[in-house]
Design a protein around this motif. Structure first.
Motif, PDB file in Angstrom:
ATOM      1  N   GLU A  90       0.830  -1.202   0.000  1.00 50.91           N
ATOM      2  CA  GLU A  90       0.000   0.000   0.000  1.00 50.91           C
ATOM      3  C   GLU A  90       0.871   1.262   0.000  1.00 50.91           C
ATOM      4  O   GLU A  90       0.594   2.218  -0.728  1.00 50.91           O
ATOM      5  CB  GLU A  90      -0.912   0.008   1.228  1.00 50.91           C
ATOM      6  CG  GLU A  90      -1.948  -1.115   1.252  1.00 50.91           C
ATOM      7  CD  GLU A  90      -3.045  -0.922   0.214  1.00 50.91           C
ATOM      8  OE1 GLU A  90      -3.400   0.237  -0.076  1.00 50.91           O
ATOM      9  OE2 GLU A  90      -3.529  -1.936  -0.323  1.00 50.91           O
ATOM     10  N   ALA A  92       3.874   1.561  -1.105  1.00 52.12           N
ATOM     11  CA  ALA A  92       4.576   1.686  -2.382  1.00 52.12           C
ATOM     12  C   ALA A  92       3.650   2.273  -3.443  1.00 52.12           C
ATOM     13  O   ALA A  92       4.047   3.143  -4.218  1.00 52.12           O
ATOM     14  CB  ALA A  92       5.103   0.317  -2.815  1.00 52.12           C
ATOM     15  N   LEU A  93       2.390   1.802  -3.453  1.00 54.09           N
ATOM     16  CA  LEU A  93       1.455   2.298  -4.463  1.00 54.09           C
ATOM     17  C   LEU A  93       1.024   3.734  -4.167  1.00 54.09           C
ATOM     18  O   LEU A  93       0.784   4.524  -5.086  1.00 54.09           O
ATOM     19  CB  LEU A  93       0.240   1.374  -4.555  1.00 54.09           C
ATOM     20  CG  LEU A  93       0.540   0.008  -5.191  1.00 54.09           C
ATOM     21  CD1 LEU A  93      -0.678  -0.901  -5.133  1.00 54.09           C
ATOM     22  CD2 LEU A  93       0.986   0.174  -6.648  1.00 54.09           C
ATOM     23  N   LEU A  96       3.864   5.767  -5.292  1.00 53.71           N
ATOM     24  CA  LEU A  96       3.833   5.798  -6.757  1.00 53.71           C
ATOM     25  C   LEU A  96       2.806   6.833  -7.241  1.00 53.71           C
ATOM     26  O   LEU A  96       3.046   7.560  -8.206  1.00 53.71           O
ATOM     27  CB  LEU A  96       3.484   4.409  -7.297  1.00 53.71           C
ATOM     28  CG  LEU A  96       3.496   4.248  -8.819  1.00 53.71           C
ATOM     29  CD1 LEU A  96       4.901   4.424  -9.368  1.00 53.71           C
ATOM     30  CD2 LEU A  96       2.937   2.882  -9.218  1.00 53.71           C
TER      31      LEU A  96
ATOM     32  N   LEU B  26      13.703   2.111  -1.987  1.00 49.25           N
ATOM     33  CA  LEU B  26      12.876   0.968  -1.568  1.00 49.25           C
ATOM     34  C   LEU B  26      11.427   1.099  -2.030  1.00 49.25           C
ATOM     35  O   LEU B  26      10.856   0.154  -2.587  1.00 49.25           O
ATOM     36  CB  LEU B  26      12.947   0.807  -0.043  1.00 49.25           C
ATOM     37  CG  LEU B  26      12.128  -0.335   0.559  1.00 49.25           C
ATOM     38  CD1 LEU B  26      12.372  -1.656  -0.148  1.00 49.25           C
ATOM     39  CD2 LEU B  26      12.410  -0.483   2.044  1.00 49.25           C
ATOM     40  N   LEU B  27      10.788   2.242  -1.813  1.00 44.25           N
ATOM     41  CA  LEU B  27       9.369   2.375  -2.170  1.00 44.25           C
ATOM     42  C   LEU B  27       9.168   2.227  -3.675  1.00 44.25           C
ATOM     43  O   LEU B  27       8.190   1.607  -4.123  1.00 44.25           O
ATOM     44  CB  LEU B  27       8.813   3.719  -1.685  1.00 44.25           C
ATOM     45  CG  LEU B  27       8.450   3.776  -0.206  1.00 44.25           C
ATOM     46  CD1 LEU B  27       8.088   5.200   0.204  1.00 44.25           C
ATOM     47  CD2 LEU B  27       7.284   2.833   0.101  1.00 44.25           C
ATOM     48  N   GLY B  28      10.093   2.765  -4.440  1.00 48.12           N
ATOM     49  CA  GLY B  28       9.995   2.649  -5.898  1.00 48.12           C
ATOM     50  C   GLY B  28      10.151   1.202  -6.337  1.00 48.12           C
ATOM     51  O   GLY B  28       9.353   0.686  -7.139  1.00 48.12           O
ATOM     52  N   ALA B  30       9.633  -1.400  -4.543  1.00 50.54           N
ATOM     53  CA  ALA B  30       8.495  -2.177  -4.037  1.00 50.54           C
ATOM     54  C   ALA B  30       7.292  -1.999  -4.960  1.00 50.54           C
ATOM     55  O   ALA B  30       6.569  -2.963  -5.248  1.00 50.54           O
ATOM     56  CB  ALA B  30       8.145  -1.748  -2.614  1.00 50.54           C
ATOM     57  N   ALA B  31       7.079  -0.770  -5.455  1.00 51.73           N
ATOM     58  CA  ALA B  31       5.940  -0.537  -6.349  1.00 51.73           C
ATOM     59  C   ALA B  31       6.079  -1.390  -7.605  1.00 51.73           C
ATOM     60  O   ALA B  31       5.110  -2.036  -8.052  1.00 51.73           O
ATOM     61  CB  ALA B  31       5.843   0.938  -6.712  1.00 51.73           C
ATOM     62  N   VAL B  34       5.300  -5.003  -6.606  1.00 50.38           N
ATOM     63  CA  VAL B  34       3.872  -5.235  -6.333  1.00 50.38           C
ATOM     64  C   VAL B  34       3.114  -5.395  -7.650  1.00 50.38           C
ATOM     65  O   VAL B  34       2.345  -6.347  -7.843  1.00 50.38           O
ATOM     66  CB  VAL B  34       3.253  -4.067  -5.522  1.00 50.38           C
ATOM     67  CG1 VAL B  34       1.735  -4.168  -5.514  1.00 50.38           C
ATOM     68  CG2 VAL B  34       3.793  -4.063  -4.113  1.00 50.38           C
ATOM     69  N   ARG B  38       1.218  -8.703  -9.143  1.00 54.61           N
ATOM     70  CA  ARG B  38      -0.217  -8.714  -9.445  1.00 54.61           C
ATOM     71  C   ARG B  38      -0.464  -9.082 -10.908  1.00 54.61           C
ATOM     72  O   ARG B  38      -1.383  -9.835 -11.236  1.00 54.61           O
ATOM     73  CB  ARG B  38      -0.837  -7.350  -9.142  1.00 54.61           C
ATOM     74  CG  ARG B  38      -0.989  -7.157  -7.643  1.00 54.61           C
ATOM     75  CD  ARG B  38      -1.668  -5.852  -7.294  1.00 54.61           C
ATOM     76  NE  ARG B  38      -1.629  -5.689  -5.835  1.00 54.61           N
ATOM     77  CZ  ARG B  38      -2.051  -4.629  -5.188  1.00 54.61           C
ATOM     78  NH1 ARG B  38      -2.552  -3.597  -5.869  1.00 54.61           N
ATOM     79  NH2 ARG B  38      -1.984  -4.562  -3.879  1.00 54.61           N
TER      80      ARG B  38
END
Lengths: 338, 477
Positions: A90, A92-93, A96, B26-28, B30-31, B34, B38
């Motif tokens: 969540e 990460a999105l 984004l 990390l967040l990039g 991870a996106a 993810v 999916r």
């Protein structure tokens, strides 16, 4: 912000009021970005319900209600098993989304539009109705009502016979008002839909023959009348023979479904629901044809009962957490709401 | 893609990049991961699942199943038993989508289980095999054989054979009697109540020596219903020793003891609390003595009975029920209106007596008890009397109306809904209309006696309890 006004105007023409709103949204989402960066730096476990509540309020104040809604559901995410992975997903999105908003001028127009919609910018009905109309014979896959604070949200999931396109008709009714009549699962209707512009278009309005969207969900002339309690007679094309044969022109195999979902997620990474009509799948207690059911949908006894352990045609809503069964067709090709 | 996997990203994020080094954003990352996961979902390989056997019986109509769904949802919930009885009696099953709700109800409500064995069909048993909460279904009769069926199947089989050919059923039972479990013997012995005749007497007389008390009790009860049985003869001698008729009076000398022979014949030595031993023995002896040893009921009830009047009459009431003597039942009902007595009489007479009773009886629990003993469907006569009573009570004490209106809604012939409408009992009329539509959908006119059998059995037990309470009251008085 380093985005030039000229670039922005190429994506969407703005009024001064909109420009002012973008300034507030940009500030709100920039704060969200910093906050998310802190969470990952300090550790996922350290944010609590109160932090999220505050963040939700600030995002609402920043006029980014879509982003606020995504933060508001974090509480539930963390309550479930396996929360660290789900929470990171969540975050990460969300990150984004904030980055995409900041850099929306670099995105293709349809994706930029999706980003704005996810952030919370609305699209006017006039704009939607100006989109090309998609005429088809639409099968109602399922209807779900969700009571919100002061309104009830009704989702009607459709798929088109010729176009194979999925559609979502989303209507809101004040809590005190009776809901409009909606065609029940299994009904088909000949109608023109106008889709909200998006990278992976899904939400749509029903357009009547004059090209105007009727108030609420009104059946176009010639559409079949809904019966009570889901006891809807199968349309002519669905009667007799196996359900798979009758629904063949709407249904897809598991592989086709996954491919379609992959396409939707690739186009819109925030896709969180996608309606499908699965052909020849056998339900289990935690999966449907090998695709996991979402945790709250485990033990779908009615679906299992109708299947008798054999393959059935099932309408589902794909979600990142797993499938939510909507409707199954029994041996007599009767739709059974789940 | 090379670099850190998802699990590593999650564990790093959990402790924080301040404490664990992460190369990159990390967040990039991870996106990307993810969305990749999916979009790249694949179906699990599910092994062949066990399939349900094809059904043998036809399902009830979709409309009927839809009504069942509404009843289970609470709409006129009390007619559930009738829906199930009529549907089961027609030899059909419910369509699969109704099964989870129906089995869930059966899990909580034992009284409907007997019908579910047939109605759930093979799909239902298949489901019960998957969900332990519904395993009870596997113990209900399904039509399997005497040799291999479940206990419930065998009871159902025995009952069916007994109804068609009583002697064949007895021989079937004699063939396996020694090998049956005590529980089954008790159940089986009771099944001989249908089509009972002197041909059963030797077998039942032997059953009086069974190790299981319930078996002995059932046998004794059945033998008491056969005036020519040896047990009836022994009871007649005991009763004659207790009661002497002379000069318009009945002298009563209750037994002084309950000997082993009496116990063997089903007399219980230990009285319920509040009843004296001798009173208890007397009552049971009179109840099991053949009624034909006395003069006409009209004559006997005209006599003065010394001291033990209440016990003797309670015995006759019970005797009339056990021996199914219509003359005595009629006479005793006039003397003591008890629902059990109505069960001895033909349906038309039950309804006539009940209608008469309703007219003269105040609204109380006895009225409900008596009406509860009158088999459905209630015809125009009784229906009119009850609707009349409802109208009267509605005007004077509407708070007292509930149970009577509910009973009327359940028992009155649904075809009479117009009559109920005219009498102003709108609620009753509505239930009747609902039932009329229901029965029409299920394609049969009325609720047969056989299907109601089990329900009636339940009510009879209630009736006996009531009898017990009355006896107790008299003793105290």
């Amino acid at each position: 912000m380093s985005v030039s006004t000229a670039t922005l105007h190429r994506v969407i023409s703005e009024t001064p009021a909109q420009t002012a709103r973008h300034a507030r949204v940009a500030a709100g989402l920039a704060e969200l970005e910093r906050w998310l960066g802190d969470q990952v730096r300090l550790g996922l476990g350290q944010a609590g319900d109160r932090d999220w509540d505050d963040l939700v309020k600030r995002l609402v104040d920043a006029q980014a209600p879509g982003a606020a809604g995504l933060v508001a559901r974090l509480e539930r995410v963390r309550a479930a098993a396996g929360w660290p992975g789900a929470l990171l997903s969540e975050y990460a999105l969300l990150n984004l989304l904030a980055v995409a908003y900041r850099r929306r001028a670099e995105l293709p127009p349809s994706l930029a539009r999706t980003v704005l919609t996810r952030v919370g910018f609305t699209t006017s009905r006039a704009e939607v109705l100006a989109e090309p109309h998609v005429v088809d014979r639409w099968l109602v896959l399922g209807v779900r009502d969700e009571p919100l604070d002061h309104v009830t949200a009704r989702r009607v999931w459709l798929r088109g016979q010729a176009t194979g396109r999925p559609a979502l008709i989303l209507t809101f009714t004040p809590a005190a008002h009776p809901m409009d009549e909606t065609p029940p699962p299994g009904a088909t209707l000949e109608a023109a839909l106008a889709f909200y512009p998006a990278a992976a278009p899904l939400r749509a309005l029903v357009v009547d023959l004059d090209g105007e969207e009727p108030p609420g969900f009104v059946l176009p002339p010639g559409a079949v009348e809904p019966g009570p309690h889901g006891a809807f007679p199968a349309p002519d094309g669905l009667r007799g023979g196996s359900s798979a044969a009758g629904l063949g022109s709407w249904a897809v195999s598991v592989e086709e479904a996954l491919e379609e979902v992959a396409g939707a997620v690739a186009a819109d990474p925030w896709t969180d629901a996608w309606p499908l009509l699965l052909d020849g799948v056998v339900p289990g207690r935690a999966d449907l044809g090998g695709l996991p059911l979402c945790p709250v949908c485990h033990d779908p006894w009615r679906l299992i009962a109708v299947s008798g352990g054999g393959p059935v045609t099932v309408a589902v809503e794909w979600t990142p957490l797993g499938l939510r069964p909507l409707t199954v067709w029994d041996d007599d090709a009767r739709p059974v709401p789940l | 893609m090379s670099g850190p996997g998802w699990e590593e990203m999650v564990s790093t994020a959990l402790v924080g990049t301040a404490r664990r080094l992460y190369r990159g954003e990390l967040l990039g990352d991870a996106a990307v991961e993810v969305v990749r996961r999916r979009a790249g979902q694949v179906a699990l390989d599910v092994r062949d699942r066990e399939r349900a056997d094809p059904e043998e019986r036809a399902a009830v109509s979709w409309e009927a199943a839809e009504r069942l769904g509404r009843i289970l949802g609470g709409e006129h919930g009390r007619v559930l038993g009738e829906w199930l009885a009529v549907a089961a009696g027609s030899g059909r099953r419910v369509p699969p989508h109704v099964l989870p709700d129906l089995l869930e109800r059966g899990r909580r409500d034992r009284s409907i289980r007997a019908w579910l064995g047939v109605l759930a069909g093979r799909r239902g048993r298949w489901l019960a095999g998957l969900n332990p909460a519904w395993a009870f279904l596997l113990d209900e009769p399904t039509g399997e054989s005497w040799e291999y069926g479940s206990p419930a199947d065998r009871r159902a089989h025995l009952r069916a054979v007994r109804a068609a050919d009583p002697a064949a059923a007895r021989e079937l039972l004699e063939g396996t009697w020694e090998r049956e479990t005590p529980e089954d013997r008790a159940e089986f012995a009771e099944a001989l109540g249908v089509g009972l005749s002197m041909a059963d007497e030797p077998f039942l007389e032997r059953a009086l020596d069974d190790r299981r008390r319930e078996v002995r009790q059932s046998a004794a009860n059945l033998l008491a219903g056969l005036p020519d049985s040896r047990l009836a003869g022994r009871m007649a001698r005991r009763a004659a020793a207790c009661l002497t008729v002379s000069g318009g009076r009945v002298e009563v000398r209750p037994p002084l003891e309950c000997d082993a022979a009496m116990e063997r014949d089903g007399v219980r030595a230990k009285p319920p609390r509040g009843i004296g031993e001798r009173a208890w023995w007397l009552q049971q002896v009179v109840a099991r003595a053949p009624l034909r040893m006395w003069a006409e009921p009209r004559v006997m009830l005209g006599l003065r009975i010394s001291d033990w009047d209440a016990e003797v009459k309670a015995g006759w009431v019970r005797a009339a029920v056990l021996q199914r003597e219509a003359g005595w039942a009629r006479a005793m009902f006039a003397h003591d209106p008890i629902a059990d007595l109505l069960g001895v009489l033909p349906p038309e007479e039950q309804q006539e007596l009940a209608a008469e009773f309703v007219k003269n009886q105040d609204m109380d629990s006895q009225l409900i008890m008596v009406l509860g003993g009158v088999e459905p469907p209630w015809g125009a006569g009784l229906a009119a009397a009850v609707l009349n009573k409802i109208a009267t009570i509605a005007a004077s004490q509407p708070w007292n109306l509930g149970e009577l209106a509910r009973l009327a809604g359940e028992r009155v012939d649904p075809e009479l809904h117009a009559l109920a409408g005219q009498s102003g009992a709108a609620e009753v009329a509505e239930v009747l209309r609902f039932r009329a539509e229901m029965v029409k959908e299920l394609g049969r006119k009325e609720l047969g006696r056989e299907e109601l059998g089990r329900k009636e059995l339940g009510r009879k037990e209630l009736g006996r309890e009531e009898l017990g309470r009355k006896e107790l009251g008299r003793e105290n008085a």
